[in-house]
Write an enzyme that holds these catalytic residues in place. Structure first.
Site, PDB file in Angstrom:
ATOM      1  N   LEU A 124       0.900  -1.157   0.000  1.00  0.00           N
ATOM      2  CA  LEU A 124       0.000   0.000   0.000  1.00  0.00           C
ATOM      3  C   LEU A 124       0.930   1.196   0.000  1.00  0.00           C
ATOM      4  O   LEU A 124       1.693   1.390   0.951  1.00  0.00           O
ATOM      5  CB  LEU A 124      -0.897  -0.015   1.243  1.00  0.00           C
ATOM      6  CG  LEU A 124      -2.083   0.949   1.269  1.00  0.00           C
ATOM      7  CD1 LEU A 124      -3.040   0.706   0.095  1.00  0.00           C
ATOM      8  CD2 LEU A 124      -2.848   0.843   2.580  1.00  0.00           C
ATOM      9  N   ASP A 125       0.934   1.985  -1.084  1.00  0.00           N
ATOM     10  CA  ASP A 125       1.999   2.966  -1.257  1.00  0.00           C
ATOM     11  C   ASP A 125       1.939   4.088  -0.221  1.00  0.00           C
ATOM     12  O   ASP A 125       0.961   4.253   0.499  1.00  0.00           O
ATOM     13  CB  ASP A 125       2.032   3.509  -2.693  1.00  0.00           C
ATOM     14  CG  ASP A 125       0.830   4.355  -3.049  1.00  0.00           C
ATOM     15  OD1 ASP A 125       0.566   5.343  -2.350  1.00  0.00           O
ATOM     16  OD2 ASP A 125       0.156   4.045  -4.053  1.00  0.00           O
ATOM     17  N   ILE A 126       3.005   4.852  -0.175  1.00  0.00           N
ATOM     18  CA  ILE A 126       3.203   5.857   0.883  1.00  0.00           C
ATOM     19  C   ILE A 126       2.112   6.918   0.916  1.00  0.00           C
ATOM     20  O   ILE A 126       1.770   7.454   1.971  1.00  0.00           O
ATOM     21  CB  ILE A 126       4.602   6.501   0.740  1.00  0.00           C
ATOM     22  CG1 ILE A 126       4.968   7.297   1.989  1.00  0.00           C
ATOM     23  CG2 ILE A 126       4.688   7.356  -0.528  1.00  0.00           C
ATOM     24  CD1 ILE A 126       6.427   7.703   2.030  1.00  0.00           C
TER      25      ILE A 126
END
Length: 261
Positions: A124-126
């Site tokens: 789950l990207d930043i």
């Protein structure tokens, strides 16, 4: 009777993973401890096994697995899913006694040993928030991130739309062409490969709901870019049958014994 050709055999750790018993890493650990027998003999590391081989796993391996935890974290924006990078903290740093959600119905108690080998099962990207799974259990990891995994992931995605006269941030649904929505559902490619069909619908005039069964890097953001949309906010709300629910941002709970993805 001659031995089967080498091409018909499979490395033992891979076979154990294919059987859904554990991850390859766990399999190597079990083999090293002498917990796996093939055709009645204690298996050696790196063993190749034939399709009809009889594989037995020591009950101690099962007992070890039962003690391993799976944690559901509501990841905030600004944390990376995996290893620390560019000065940003990994999401696992949030798994502490003080951030354990009081609403957790599992009644499990936190101990520092539960952090050992705890790894994200998926990314789950930043810039995204929502449900992130961290697990010590290789079976869970394989179920969620193996190439043949078909587990659904559901996201709520707030978008804006690029028009010649400027960026549209309100009532995007009205301006966005229906044929482009259909392309989001099926018809786009990333990295030279066609994407699997997705369920994409308007949740409200500024927000789309995506349901995917694959997880390429920054997939939803890149899909949206291909049809002129810009992601303003992205939140994962479900993985398989497990929902984010009321779990507060920055807090976590255990996957309950009655829950499964």
């Amino acid at each position: 009777m001659s031995d089967p050709p080498a091409s018909a055999t499979t490395r033992l750790n891979k076979r154990l993973a294919e059987l859904g018993l554990c991850s390859r890493r766990e399999a190597d650990e079990w083999i090293a401890r002498g917990w796996v027998r093939v055709d009645g003999q204690v298996a050696a590391m790196g063993l190749q096994v034939a399709p009809g081989a009889r594989i037995e796993v020591d009950p101690r391996a099962r007992g070890q697995q039962e003690q391993r935890v799976t944690i559901l974290l509501h990841k905030p924006v600004g944390y990376v899913s995996g290893q620390a990078e560019d000065g940003y903290q990994p999401a696992a740093a949030l798994v502490q006694a003080r951030t354990h959600w009081r609403g957790d119905a599992s009644r499990q108690r936190f101990s520092p040993g539960q952090l050992r080998g705890l790894a994200p099962a998926g990314r789950l990207d930043i810039d995204s928030t929502g449900l992130l799974v961290l697990t010590q259990d290789g079976r869970v990891a394989r179920q969620l991130i193996a190439e043949d995994s078909g587990v659904e992931k559901e996201y709520l995605v707030r978008v804006s739309y690029a028009l010649p006269q400027g960026e549209l941030t309100a009532d995007v649904q009205r301006a966005f062409p229906r044929e482009q929505l259909q392309r989001l559902r099926h018809g786009l490619s990333l990295d030279g490969q066609p994407l699997k069909p997705a369920r994409v619908d308007w949740q409200n005039p500024e927000q789309l709901r995506f349901v995917l069964t694959e997880g390429k890097k920054r997939q939803i953001r890149r899909m949206c870019e291909l049809v002129g949309l810009k992601v303003v906010g992205l939140k994962r709300v479900r993985i398989g049958r497990v929902v984010l629910g009321q779990l507060p941002v920055g807090q976590w709970r255990y996957l309950g014994g009655n829950e499964a993805f």
